[in-house]
Design a protein around this motif. Sequence first.
Motif, PDB file in Angstrom:
ATOM      1  N   LEU A 190       0.828  -1.214   0.000  1.00 45.37           N
ATOM      2  CA  LEU A 190       0.000   0.000   0.000  1.00 45.37           C
ATOM      3  C   LEU A 190       0.856   1.257   0.000  1.00 45.37           C
ATOM      4  CD1 LEU A 190      -2.836  -0.983   2.507  1.00 45.37           C
ATOM      5  CD2 LEU A 190      -2.973  -0.839   0.003  1.00 45.37           C
ATOM      6  N   TRP A 191       1.943   1.258   0.771  1.00 46.94           N
ATOM      7  CA  TRP A 191       2.827   2.422   0.811  1.00 46.94           C
ATOM      8  C   TRP A 191       3.451   2.652  -0.559  1.00 46.94           C
ATOM      9  CZ3 TRP A 191       7.787   3.577  -0.393  1.00 46.94           C
ATOM     10  CH2 TRP A 191       8.225   4.840  -0.027  1.00 46.94           C
ATOM     11  N   ILE A 192       3.942   1.579  -1.178  1.00 46.12           N
ATOM     12  CA  ILE A 192       4.554   1.699  -2.509  1.00 46.12           C
ATOM     13  C   ILE A 192       3.527   2.232  -3.502  1.00 46.12           C
ATOM     14  CG2 ILE A 192       5.544   0.429  -4.458  1.00 46.12           C
ATOM     15  CD1 ILE A 192       6.804  -1.486  -2.342  1.00 46.12           C
ATOM     16  N   GLU A 193       2.325   1.666  -3.459  1.00 48.52           N
ATOM     17  CA  GLU A 193       1.281   2.087  -4.393  1.00 48.52           C
ATOM     18  C   GLU A 193       0.978   3.575  -4.235  1.00 48.52           C
ATOM     19  OE1 GLU A 193      -3.002   0.439  -6.012  1.00 48.52           O
ATOM     20  OE2 GLU A 193      -2.378  -0.106  -3.985  1.00 48.52           O
ATOM     21  N   GLU A 194       0.823   4.027  -3.005  1.00 49.52           N
ATOM     22  CA  GLU A 194       0.544   5.451  -2.766  1.00 49.52           C
ATOM     23  C   GLU A 194       1.710   6.324  -3.217  1.00 49.52           C
ATOM     24  OE1 GLU A 194      -0.424   8.606   0.800  1.00 49.52           O
ATOM     25  OE2 GLU A 194      -0.613   6.481   1.229  1.00 49.52           O
ATOM     26  N   ALA A 195       2.936   5.901  -2.929  1.00 49.21           N
ATOM     27  CA  ALA A 195       4.113   6.682  -3.314  1.00 49.21           C
ATOM     28  C   ALA A 195       4.244   6.775  -4.833  1.00 49.21           C
ATOM     29  CB  ALA A 195       5.373   6.086  -2.692  1.00 49.21           C
ATOM     30  N   VAL A 196       3.914   5.701  -5.537  1.00 50.27           N
ATOM     31  CA  VAL A 196       3.957   5.708  -7.001  1.00 50.27           C
ATOM     32  C   VAL A 196       2.927   6.700  -7.543  1.00 50.27           C
ATOM     33  CG1 VAL A 196       3.415   4.330  -9.059  1.00 50.27           C
ATOM     34  CG2 VAL A 196       4.924   3.406  -7.278  1.00 50.27           C
ATOM     35  N   TYR A 197       1.712   6.646  -6.996  1.00 49.57           N
ATOM     36  CA  TYR A 197       0.632   7.495  -7.491  1.00 49.57           C
ATOM     37  C   TYR A 197       0.795   8.955  -7.110  1.00 49.57           C
ATOM     38  CZ  TYR A 197      -2.378   3.860  -9.435  1.00 49.57           C
ATOM     39  OH  TYR A 197      -2.898   2.873 -10.228  1.00 49.57           O
ATOM     40  N   THR A 198       1.313   9.243  -5.914  1.00 42.57           N
ATOM     41  CA  THR A 198       1.328  10.623  -5.433  1.00 42.57           C
ATOM     42  C   THR A 198       2.691  11.312  -5.509  1.00 42.57           C
ATOM     43  OG1 THR A 198       1.731   9.991  -3.123  1.00 42.57           O
ATOM     44  CG2 THR A 198      -0.580  10.162  -3.846  1.00 42.57           C
ATOM     45  N   LYS A 199       3.775  10.521  -5.554  1.00 40.65           N
ATOM     46  CA  LYS A 199       5.108  11.126  -5.503  1.00 40.65           C
ATOM     47  C   LYS A 199       5.998  10.742  -6.671  1.00 40.65           C
ATOM     48  CE  LYS A 199       4.876  11.204  -0.525  1.00 40.65           C
ATOM     49  NZ  LYS A 199       4.915  10.312   0.603  1.00 40.65           N
ATOM     50  N   GLY A 200       5.472   9.947  -7.594  1.00 40.00           N
ATOM     51  CA  GLY A 200       6.284   9.511  -8.724  1.00 40.00           C
ATOM     52  C   GLY A 200       7.386   8.532  -8.326  1.00 40.00           C
ATOM     53  N   PHE A 201       7.196   7.841  -7.192  1.00 45.48           N
ATOM     54  CA  PHE A 201       8.172   6.875  -6.707  1.00 45.48           C
ATOM     55  C   PHE A 201       8.351   5.765  -7.723  1.00 45.48           C
ATOM     56  CE2 PHE A 201       9.015   2.946  -4.196  1.00 45.48           C
ATOM     57  CZ  PHE A 201      10.221   3.313  -3.619  1.00 45.48           C
ATOM     58  N   ILE A 202       9.590   5.430  -8.004  1.00 45.61           N
ATOM     59  CA  ILE A 202       9.888   4.307  -8.891  1.00 45.61           C
ATOM     60  C   ILE A 202      10.190   3.103  -8.001  1.00 45.61           C
ATOM     61  CG2 ILE A 202      11.381   3.413 -10.707  1.00 45.61           C
ATOM     62  CD1 ILE A 202       9.660   5.857 -11.519  1.00 45.61           C
ATOM     63  N   PRO A 203       9.301   2.109  -7.996  1.00 46.14           N
ATOM     64  CA  PRO A 203       9.474   0.984  -7.077  1.00 46.14           C
ATOM     65  C   PRO A 203      10.541   0.006  -7.551  1.00 46.14           C
ATOM     66  CG  PRO A 203       7.582   0.602  -8.456  1.00 46.14           C
ATOM     67  CD  PRO A 203       8.089   1.981  -8.808  1.00 46.14           C
ATOM     68  N   PRO A 204      11.077  -0.739  -6.598  1.00 49.45           N
ATOM     69  CA  PRO A 204      11.980  -1.828  -6.978  1.00 49.45           C
ATOM     70  C   PRO A 204      11.159  -3.000  -7.504  1.00 49.45           C
ATOM     71  CG  PRO A 204      11.567  -1.903  -4.632  1.00 49.45           C
ATOM     72  CD  PRO A 204      10.861  -0.681  -5.149  1.00 49.45           C
ATOM     73  N   ARG A 205      11.836  -4.044  -7.877  1.00 53.14           N
ATOM     74  CA  ARG A 205      11.139  -5.297  -8.214  1.00 53.14           C
ATOM     75  C   ARG A 205      10.496  -5.796  -6.919  1.00 53.14           C
ATOM     76  NH1 ARG A 205      13.610 -11.062  -9.798  1.00 53.14           N
ATOM     77  NH2 ARG A 205      11.645 -11.992 -10.424  1.00 53.14           N
ATOM     78  N   ILE A 206       9.223  -6.194  -7.000  1.00 53.04           N
ATOM     79  CA  ILE A 206       8.478  -6.604  -5.808  1.00 53.04           C
ATOM     80  C   ILE A 206       8.053  -8.062  -5.953  1.00 53.04           C
ATOM     81  CG2 ILE A 206       6.530  -6.092  -4.291  1.00 53.04           C
ATOM     82  CD1 ILE A 206       6.344  -3.344  -5.821  1.00 53.04           C
ATOM     83  N   LYS A 207       8.381  -8.863  -4.935  1.00 55.28           N
ATOM     84  CA  LYS A 207       7.974 -10.265  -4.908  1.00 55.28           C
ATOM     85  C   LYS A 207       7.200 -10.520  -3.611  1.00 55.28           C
ATOM     86  CE  LYS A 207      12.286 -12.091  -5.874  1.00 55.28           C
ATOM     87  NZ  LYS A 207      13.192 -13.222  -6.049  1.00 55.28           N
ATOM     88  N   VAL A 208       6.356 -11.538  -3.657  1.00 54.68           N
ATOM     89  CA  VAL A 208       5.618 -11.960  -2.469  1.00 54.68           C
ATOM     90  C   VAL A 208       5.999 -13.414  -2.198  1.00 54.68           C
ATOM     91  CG1 VAL A 208       3.338 -12.341  -1.462  1.00 54.68           C
ATOM     92  CG2 VAL A 208       3.695 -10.412  -3.016  1.00 54.68           C
TER      93      VAL A 208
END
Length: 99
Positions: free
Chosen positions: A55-73
């Motif tokens: 959720l934090w990554i998703e919000e940061a991508v949408y609101t701050k232009g955050f470029i996420p790392p590769r994400i695994k579960v």
Amino acid sequence: MKVYLDDERETPIGWVRVYFPEEAIELLKTGKVTEISLDHDLGDDDHGTGYDVVLWIEEAVYTKGFIPPRIKVHSANTSARKKMELGIKNIMLKLNSSA
């Protein structure tokens, strides 16, 4: 840096181990994380779950232009895994639509 969020499993070689979502988020904020692997159930509900990191990554991508790392579960919790993977899919859709 590769970050491994888990409360029980052995940390893979070459990964930085964190136990709580807030630790993972602090590392993500540095911009130095290239890959993150998330467990859902972390044994302490007061600290949250791996889904909170998604959720934090998703919000940061949408609101701050955050470029996420590769994400695994790597969670064994099937329903939580699906929820987390859906969040990751939404993150990827946002990134692809911005490109």
